[in-house]
Design an enzyme around this catalytic site. Structure first.
Site, PDB file in Angstrom:
ATOM      1  N   ASP A 357     -11.171  -0.369   3.924  1.00 16.33           N
ATOM      2  CA  ASP A 357     -10.132   0.541   4.365  1.00 16.33           C
ATOM      3  C   ASP A 357      -9.934   0.420   5.880  1.00 16.33           C
ATOM      4  O   ASP A 357     -10.906   0.383   6.642  1.00 16.33           O
ATOM      5  CB  ASP A 357     -10.541   1.971   4.002  1.00 16.33           C
ATOM      6  CG  ASP A 357      -9.543   3.008   4.452  1.00 16.33           C
ATOM      7  OD1 ASP A 357      -8.427   3.004   3.918  1.00 16.33           O
ATOM      8  OD2 ASP A 357      -9.894   3.818   5.330  1.00 16.33           O
ATOM      9  N   GLU A 393      -7.825  -4.216   4.228  1.00 11.94           N
ATOM     10  CA  GLU A 393      -6.571  -3.517   4.486  1.00 11.94           C
ATOM     11  C   GLU A 393      -6.301  -3.789   5.963  1.00 11.94           C
ATOM     12  O   GLU A 393      -6.924  -3.183   6.836  1.00 11.94           O
ATOM     13  CB  GLU A 393      -6.703  -2.016   4.226  1.00 11.94           C
ATOM     14  CG  GLU A 393      -5.387  -1.283   4.445  1.00 11.94           C
ATOM     15  CD  GLU A 393      -5.514   0.227   4.305  1.00 11.94           C
ATOM     16  OE1 GLU A 393      -4.560   0.853   3.826  1.00 11.94           O
ATOM     17  OE2 GLU A 393      -6.567   0.774   4.686  1.00 11.94           O
TER      18      GLU A 393
END
Length: 717
Positions: A357, A393
């Site tokens: 993330d 990401e």
């Protein structure tokens, strides 16, 4: 008498500084904690009556405080108290009134009550004192406790599937949302790791030909106090404080440490089915939030080591994540924690990869995102972590944080440009054809320069963050009122199209168009070079009623409604068909980029060719004309350069993919050149609810391409 009971005097041995955390070896437990700032560290053993027995850790090596307790066994609850400077202006926030959780804790027990006891400042004053001492309110009883686990597990013949990237199909899922209302899962297993491992779920994934399940955060996380006050929860789980522990609320086994064995059992079940397990991990920040957040572990152990502090005023945190703090990936012990965590999940928990993330935050050495940062260097040379799937990401909210295409060679990336381009193409945005062609063929403009292959592009159109596939074609605007933020949260520019009516409708024409648009997007995803990812429930048309940010919605709004398998059975059948189609034909999952050159001297045949509706190869001018909503691409199954794993030549059928995002029928001429085909057979048509079609067309004949549709033709002569 157990060492944690009142009046007992446990035997204390020096122990070792490594491994960090609490490590049970079959006879006793070694405890180890890093803190460079500490003057004194106490290990606190918590008894069944809730009282604690404190042990001074007198052994210190390289700022690591440790001991070994030969009588402590799994199930023992514990924490630490760290004595040292309280000087927020210097970045130090030691507060021995706080029972601190183990950063390396493998399991946690209890709950947080968010009373004054959790905070190292006066809540009534709502301010952080720069000097003096914080309120001396003991947090024992108001915080969770760490738990010693039994690390031993019968893995049997478990083997990692090790599916090559080019054969991978990822399914992003939420442990609770996937299982909470599944009628085939026993009530007591719903919302749990055991429920996710139930044959009902595994059979569904296998029917889709999914090869990997990517779980939204399962590291132990915190439900924000603000959300709890609104009767909401941190449903997504991007709020970690325990990077080694499976989230305890997802365990059917509620005994202390029970989540660990249950998680391992789940992984073993997925591996038996040939499905990899990928974890969505959040190493960019922690649940302690900004300078006014609770003191749970890192802040009280060594605030300046674990966090990026604001230059010039160390009371505050640099925030590249929008969550209040950023983990300090420049510090060697923080880097060690991240790498130790990753190795633990691979070696002990047997997971097959990670999706990072806001990964750009981990690459920030000072301010800029640095592709040569220490974190990437460590991953590159690590013999364990470097061998599993690593998905970034590739952005954060800081300046220069959008880094799609800029990660090192080992990494694959969520391709945000693919998402945006495919959305724009199918909603009829002009001037997207060249971009669409690049994304369909693996985004060589983003990945080839770093020595990567098409599979480096994790292709997705929807994910947990944003509209579901159903909502993408049903709403122009977000509808997030249920989140309690007056619809201010969530992305406002969704590149969506409601097909004529906002939200639910019983208009058969609009419903038919929405169904076709969902099939178009799924077909494009599976016919594109790269690694496709499906968001859970998209295969059955799951809706969130226009809410594009259900991070706080632990309810039927976010859970997967399995009755849609019946209601939207045609969409489920189509999804199964198109994923199987991809699996059957290697021309859609090439290991190398297209070259667009003749495959043999003296022939016109190439590996790929782009065609106009007239059946002619596109020239530079065609890319600039008004043809942007209708295009075809020829894929040559005889021109796949990379061999299979046995070194054998890979040969496939050749295909003609015809795309029409226009709202009118488009006549398309089958190309006349001999090296294309004399005859084509239709294999897939998104104009049909299940994609079914079966007709033959000869070279030079016209094909009527339905509005908003994809037609796939296979060379048969």
């Amino acid at each position: 008498m157990p060492p944690s009971e009142p009046g007992s005097v446990p035997t204390v041995w020096p122990g070792a500084s490594y491994p960090l955390g609490a490590t049970y070896d079959g006879a006793g437990t070694n405890f180890s904690l890093f803190s460079e700032v500490a003057d004194r560290v106490e290990l606190c053993l918590i008894g069944k009556d809730g009282r604690e027995h404190r042990i001074d850790l007198d052994e210190v090596d390289g700022y690591v405080w440790h001991c070994y307790l030969p009588t402590v066994t799994p199930g023992q609850r514990y924490g630490f108290r760290v004595h040292g400077p309280w000087s927020p202006s210097s970045g130090h926030r030691c507060d021995p009134s706080k029972l601190l959780l183990d950063p390396y804790g493998k399991s946690f027990h209890g709950e947080f009550d968010f009373t004054q006891a959790l905070f190292s400042y006066d809540l009534d004053a709502d301010d952080l004192a720069s000097g003096g001492v914080p309120p001396q309110v003991d947090s024992l009883g108001s915080t969770m406790t760490s738990v010693v686990i039994n690390p031993f597990f019968q893995w049997g013949s478990d083997r990692a599937p090790r599916t090559p990237y080019h054969e991978t199909v990822i399914y992003e899922a939420h442990v609770k949302g996937m299982t909470q209302v599944h009628p085939g899962i026993p009530q007591e297993l719903r919302g749990t790791y055991a429920g996710l491992a139930h044959p009902a779920i595994i059979d569904h994934l296998k029917s889709l030909n999914v090869t990997a399940i990517e779980l939204m955060p399962v590291h132990q996380f915190l439900h924000d106090h603000r959300l709890l006050q609104l009767d909401l929860q941190n449903y997504w789980g991007y709020n970690t404080f325990g990077f080694f522990a499976p989230h305890s609320q997802y365990a059917a086994n509620k005994h202390a440490g029970g989540a660990v064995a249950e998680f391992k059992t789940m992984v073993r079940a997925f591996h038996e089915a040939g499905i990899e397990v990928i974890l969505d991990v959040v190493y960019n920040h922690t649940a302690e939030g900004n300078h006014l957040g609770p003191t749970i572990n890192f802040r009280g152990i060594d605030n300046a080591a674990y966090y990026r502090l604001l230059d010039g005023d160390n009371r505050y945190y640099k925030d590249f994540t929008g969550t209040g703090n950023s983990l300090n990936a420049r510090h060697p012990h923080t880097l060690q924690l991240i790498m130790d965590s990753l190795r633990y999940w691979v070696l002990d928990m047997h997971v097959d990869g990670f999706r990072f993330d806001l990964a750009a935050t981990l690459a920030r050495e000072f301010y800029d995102v640095d592709r040569l940062s220490a974190f990437f260097d460590l991953v590159q040379q690590d013999p364990v972590v470097s061998q599993v799937k690593l998905i970034a990401e590739p952005w954060d909210i800081g300046e220069g944080g959008y880094q799609v295409g800029n990660f090192p060679g080992l990494w694959t990336e969520w391709n945000g440009k693919y998402r945006d381009t495919v959305r724009d193409y199918w909603r009829g945005e002009p001037a997207t054809l060249g971009e669409f062609a690049s994304r369909l063929t693996g985004s060589s403009d983003l990945y080839e320069a770093t020595g990567r292959r098409p599979s480096a592009s994790i292709n997705f159109v929807t994910c947990h963050d944003g509209f579901t596939l159903n909502d993408l074609v049903s709403y122009n605007e977000k509808h997030n009122a249920a989140n309690g933020e007056d619809n201010r949260d969530g992305e406002s520019h969704n590149r969506s199209w409601n097909c004529g009516v906002e939200g639910p409708t019983d208009d058969p024409q609009i419903l038919a168009l929405r169904g076709k648009q969902m099939r178009n997007i799924l077909a494009t995803l599976m016919l594109s070079q790269g690694t496709p990812m499906i968001a859970h429930g998209d295969e059955i048309g799951r809706t969130q009623q226009g809410n594009n940010n259900v991070y706080c919605q632990d309810s039927e709004l976010s859970w997967m409604d399995w009755s849609l398998c019946e209601t939207n059975g045609d969409l489920l059948e189509f999804t199964r068909k198109v994923v199987k189609f991809r699996k059957t034909h290697p021309v859609f999952r090439r290991r190398r980029f297209f070259e667009g050159k003749p495959i043999r001297t003296g022939t016109e045949a190439r590996d790929i060719a782009w065609l106009t509706p007239a059946g002619k190869e596109m020239d530079p001018e065609d890319w600039e004309t008004g043809l942007g909503q209708c295009v075809a691409v020829f894929l040559n199954g005889q021109a796949i350069p990379a061999p299979n794993e046995r070194g054998e030549r890979v040969v496939d059928d050749s295909f003609l993919l015809c795309f029409n995002s226009h709202d009118e029928v488009q006549d398309f001429v089958a190309p006349r050149s001999d090296y294309y085909a004399k005859e084509w057979t239709a294999d897939l048509d998104t104009a049909d609810p299940t994609g079914s079609t079966d007709f033959v067309v000869s070279a030079g004949e016209k094909i009527s391409l339905q509005p908003h549709s994809v037609l796939v033709l296979r060379k048969t002569a």
